[in-house]
Motif scaffolding. Sequence first.
Motif: not given
Length: 136
Positions: A4-10, A127-134
């Motif tokens: 999943i790639t997400y931002q804080l609002p997600d 790099h764009d501030g999003t987070r990647s989760l595995e």
Amino acid sequence: MMKITYQLPDIKEVAKTIISQAGNKVLLFYGEMGAGKTTLIKEIAKQLLVEDVTSSPTFSIINEYRTHSGESLYHFDFYRINDENEVYQFGAEEYLDSGNWCFVEWPEKVENLLPLDAHAIRISINHDGTRSLEMK
């Protein structure tokens, strides 16, 4: 494996997805300092209806919370652990084998104590501030 790639609002939806995908209640959170491990754990606890205020147990090593239904949830932070024997002394295995939700930050510090069927969750900052989760 789930990615999943997400931002804080997600984060609410990410937490719900993790809960629904977890076949085991022991979740191991890997990621550098500031990756968002504690923030995600707080949201998972909220989705599990924890009534207490959650915070990182950096100095206490473990925090116990209660859900609305009275179930215990354990949050470990092993960042300050220098030797696995420290963890044996407070009986971490009993918590991890309890059948309750256990969230473990810095599990790499205590690899020999962890259940083999625990889910590893790796969080990285993009790099764009999003987070990647595995999740495995």
